[in-house]
Enzyme design. Sequence first.
Site, PDB file in Angstrom:
ATOM      1  N   VAL A  34       0.837  -1.201   0.000  1.00  0.00           N
ATOM      2  CA  VAL A  34       0.000   0.000   0.000  1.00  0.00           C
ATOM      3  C   VAL A  34       0.872   1.250   0.000  1.00  0.00           C
ATOM      4  O   VAL A  34       1.727   1.429   0.861  1.00  0.00           O
ATOM      5  CB  VAL A  34      -0.933   0.016   1.225  1.00  0.00           C
ATOM      6  CG1 VAL A  34      -1.828   1.245   1.194  1.00  0.00           C
ATOM      7  CG2 VAL A  34      -1.770  -1.261   1.266  1.00  0.00           C
ATOM      8  N   CYS A  35       0.618   2.148  -0.947  1.00  0.00           N
ATOM      9  CA  CYS A  35       1.441   3.343  -1.111  1.00  0.00           C
ATOM     10  C   CYS A  35       1.428   4.244   0.115  1.00  0.00           C
ATOM     11  O   CYS A  35       2.462   4.767   0.514  1.00  0.00           O
ATOM     12  CB  CYS A  35       0.959   4.130  -2.330  1.00  0.00           C
ATOM     13  SG  CYS A  35       1.725   5.751  -2.533  1.00  0.00           S
ATOM     14  N   PHE A  36       0.255   4.448   0.720  1.00  0.00           N
ATOM     15  CA  PHE A  36       0.131   5.457   1.761  1.00  0.00           C
ATOM     16  C   PHE A  36       0.651   5.002   3.127  1.00  0.00           C
ATOM     17  O   PHE A  36       0.448   5.681   4.119  1.00  0.00           O
ATOM     18  CB  PHE A  36      -1.331   5.916   1.876  1.00  0.00           C
ATOM     19  CG  PHE A  36      -1.670   7.007   0.913  1.00  0.00           C
ATOM     20  CD1 PHE A  36      -1.776   8.329   1.326  1.00  0.00           C
ATOM     21  CD2 PHE A  36      -1.856   6.720  -0.422  1.00  0.00           C
ATOM     22  CE1 PHE A  36      -2.085   9.342   0.430  1.00  0.00           C
ATOM     23  CE2 PHE A  36      -2.169   7.723  -1.331  1.00  0.00           C
ATOM     24  CZ  PHE A  36      -2.278   9.037  -0.897  1.00  0.00           C
TER      25      PHE A  36
END
Length: 272
Positions: A143-145
């Site tokens: 997940v990027c965030f």
Amino acid sequence: MANEWYFIDSGVHTPSYNMALDEYLMEQGRRIGQAPVLRFYGWNPPGLSIGYFQKTKSRINQDALEKRGIAMVRRLTGGQAVLHHDELTYSIIISEHDPAMPHSVIGAYRVLSQGLLEGFHNLGLKAELAIPDQKKAADHSPVCFEEASWYELVVAGKKAAGSAQTRHQGMILQHGSIPLHTDSDELFACFQYPSAAIQQRAKRAFSDKAIAIDQAAGRKPSIDEVKQAFYHGFETGLGITFHSLQLSEADECAVEQLAREKYAADSWNYSR
């Protein structure tokens, strides 16, 4: 930096169209040497964009994507997966040879993120540019965030915007996600986890590291308000003047063809 830029709000489109238009604008910039472009856009259906190098086998929950009506697309840029749903997405296409563009990726982030910083300020949010602790262990989350990278935007110590960048034949493409609201159940359903307990632990960690505009502001501004805030934020932060960019019928046909033949194709999206 050139102080005359183009601006286009291309509206809401499919994930494949959105990635195709970013690539098309980058190629047009290389081919005809046009001024830098700032683009705003949205997604319908919601899209899960995965990084250029990101693996999909045994990582992405295809059943959940189909059930929730989410379309996966592989980006030209690196990094981890981003769920694009209730957000403003931006992209910047600019020459590597622009006088104010640093040669390094991190340097370019620092310059271009000034527009994002001013956009958050225009919404009354106290945002800052992240300077990560390099001593921290690498995070292998899909997940990027999960973590802010160099010069990404943080509000109240949490990541509020995620960006990714690539360079090709003298052109820079930077695009990113500015969430108005985040549904963590929807986000984490997109990935496969060894157990429900591990998935829940990942969700709890995510809530400590990421924040959307509605959480940060204590209200949910309209998408038009957010667009205005960031439009003027880029004007102020980068010291530029915008001119409207219109796509011709030929442009639209070329983008649709690229979307269909590349970004909607399993051969591209599941290439890793």
